[in-house]
Design a protein around this motif. Sequence first.
Motif, PDB file in Angstrom:
ATOM      1  N   TYR A  29       0.830  -1.214   0.000  1.00 20.15           N
ATOM      2  CA  TYR A  29       0.000   0.000   0.000  1.00 20.15           C
ATOM      3  C   TYR A  29       0.860   1.259   0.000  1.00 20.15           C
ATOM      4  CZ  TYR A  29      -3.616   3.360   1.076  1.00 20.15           C
ATOM      5  OH  TYR A  29      -4.463   4.435   1.006  1.00 20.15           O
ATOM      6  N   LEU A  30       1.820   1.328   0.914  1.00 15.72           N
ATOM      7  CA  LEU A  30       2.600   2.554   1.073  1.00 15.72           C
ATOM      8  C   LEU A  30       3.499   2.829  -0.130  1.00 15.72           C
ATOM      9  CD1 LEU A  30       3.589   2.208   4.844  1.00 15.72           C
ATOM     10  CD2 LEU A  30       1.790   3.656   3.862  1.00 15.72           C
ATOM     11  N   ARG A 221       4.880   8.406   3.373  1.00 18.67           N
ATOM     12  CA  ARG A 221       4.520   7.046   3.795  1.00 18.67           C
ATOM     13  C   ARG A 221       4.305   6.973   5.302  1.00 18.67           C
ATOM     14  NH1 ARG A 221       9.408   4.960   0.116  1.00 18.67           N
ATOM     15  NH2 ARG A 221       8.317   4.874  -1.896  1.00 18.67           N
ATOM     16  N   ALA A 222       5.179   7.623   6.065  1.00 19.23           N
ATOM     17  CA  ALA A 222       5.036   7.603   7.525  1.00 19.23           C
ATOM     18  C   ALA A 222       3.762   8.307   7.962  1.00 19.23           C
ATOM     19  CB  ALA A 222       6.256   8.245   8.184  1.00 19.23           C
ATOM     20  N   VAL A 249       7.768  20.208   4.398  1.00 23.00           N
ATOM     21  CA  VAL A 249       7.363  18.971   5.066  1.00 23.00           C
ATOM     22  C   VAL A 249       5.960  19.108   5.645  1.00 23.00           C
ATOM     23  CG1 VAL A 249       7.780  17.613   7.154  1.00 23.00           C
ATOM     24  CG2 VAL A 249       9.624  17.979   5.534  1.00 23.00           C
ATOM     25  N   THR A 250       5.672  20.253   6.260  1.00 24.70           N
ATOM     26  CA  THR A 250       4.344  20.456   6.827  1.00 24.70           C
ATOM     27  C   THR A 250       3.292  20.485   5.725  1.00 24.70           C
ATOM     28  OG1 THR A 250       5.313  21.686   8.664  1.00 24.70           O
ATOM     29  CG2 THR A 250       2.939  21.940   8.308  1.00 24.70           C
ATOM     30  N   LEU A 251       3.601  21.125   4.605  1.00 20.06           N
ATOM     31  CA  LEU A 251       2.686  21.130   3.463  1.00 20.06           C
ATOM     32  C   LEU A 251       2.410  19.706   3.002  1.00 20.06           C
ATOM     33  CD1 LEU A 251       1.139  22.332   1.062  1.00 20.06           C
ATOM     34  CD2 LEU A 251       3.346  22.691  -0.083  1.00 20.06           C
ATOM     35  N   LEU A 252       3.447  18.889   2.901  1.00 18.03           N
ATOM     36  CA  LEU A 252       3.284  17.499   2.476  1.00 18.03           C
ATOM     37  C   LEU A 252       2.361  16.747   3.428  1.00 18.03           C
ATOM     38  CD1 LEU A 252       4.027  15.075   0.714  1.00 18.03           C
ATOM     39  CD2 LEU A 252       6.143  14.845   2.029  1.00 18.03           C
ATOM     40  N   MET A 253       2.545  16.939   4.725  1.00 21.87           N
ATOM     41  CA  MET A 253       1.698  16.270   5.712  1.00 21.87           C
ATOM     42  C   MET A 253       0.259  16.770   5.629  1.00 21.87           C
ATOM     43  SD  MET A 253       4.586  16.247   8.722  1.00 21.87           S
ATOM     44  CE  MET A 253       3.524  15.728  10.071  1.00 21.87           C
TER      45      MET A 253
END
Length: 335
Positions: A29-30, A221-222, A249-253
């Motif tokens: 899945y990931l 993935r995390a 990174v925050t945007l990605l999350m």
Amino acid sequence: MTGTQLASAQERALAILGGEPDDATLRRYLHGIPGVDAVGLEQRAASLGSRSIKTTSKAWALDRIISLIDLTTLEGADTPGKVRSLVAKALTPDASDAQTPRVAAVCVYGDMVPAAVAALGTAHGDPDDGLVSVAAVATAFPSGRSSVAVKLQDTAEAVAAGADEIDMVIDRGAFLAGRYGEVFDQIARVKEACRRPDGGYASLKVILETGELNTYDNVRRASWLSILAGGDFIKTSTGKVAPAATLPVTLLMLEVVRDWHRMTGGRIGVKPAGGIRTSKDAIKYLVTVAETVGEEWLQPHLFRFGASSLLNDVLLQRQKLSTGHYSGADYVTID
């Protein structure tokens, strides 16, 4: 979250995965999630970081930042007295202005939870109602290097002492080695350990420690893994590893949270932590949240800043704004 809601969330995760959350199923899945366009992500983050807000919105933005802060002390030298001082600051950020909002939570080590709860008194409660939560770091923070039994006991003791929120760390070694089932299992078991005597659950923030994950693909993935396993929030960092929170990174999350909401209707929170020290930077995060998942996420149960020094700068800029000594150059200008 109630026990019924947790069971429903677990069933939903199994349906999405199409099988039990073992290494093979999770890897399929990931690793089936599209890779991150790093250049595109960083360009969009830079564009969002240069957006502006109207001058009339700056006072609102400063107050909103305060209301979203987890005021933090996570030092080996912490004492009950230091925690009481932290709580006093959380409740009355600016003694000269009674209209200053309270912060969302105080974040402490588990053994300091009783001191925080006692100091808050009747002000202890849901930050969406103007009260202040107690968040506790757990699971062998910041390394996460301990047995599962220790991690679960660490969590259960903090919840029993009155913690409303648990900030856990994932086992980055297991994740990077591809032992996704092990990471999933630990998050799910820690979530179970968040159960309170009334049948509800403390909110679980899952710290990815993105500075150790090496790639944007791993961060994505995390993030998915943490949500599938039952996390209520995904959090960037412990603040003990550089780089900590970054806008890309925050945007990605936030994009993962947006996609989860579109897929399931569920709302997951995001907490950037570490390195956000100025009002100017914090406003960039507000804009990024509003443009990515919507303004409804700008409330304590869906977005937080993990910070120890940010509050001081926000109060300074707030005072400048109220006295007319504010300069628009202090901020991104937002129209």
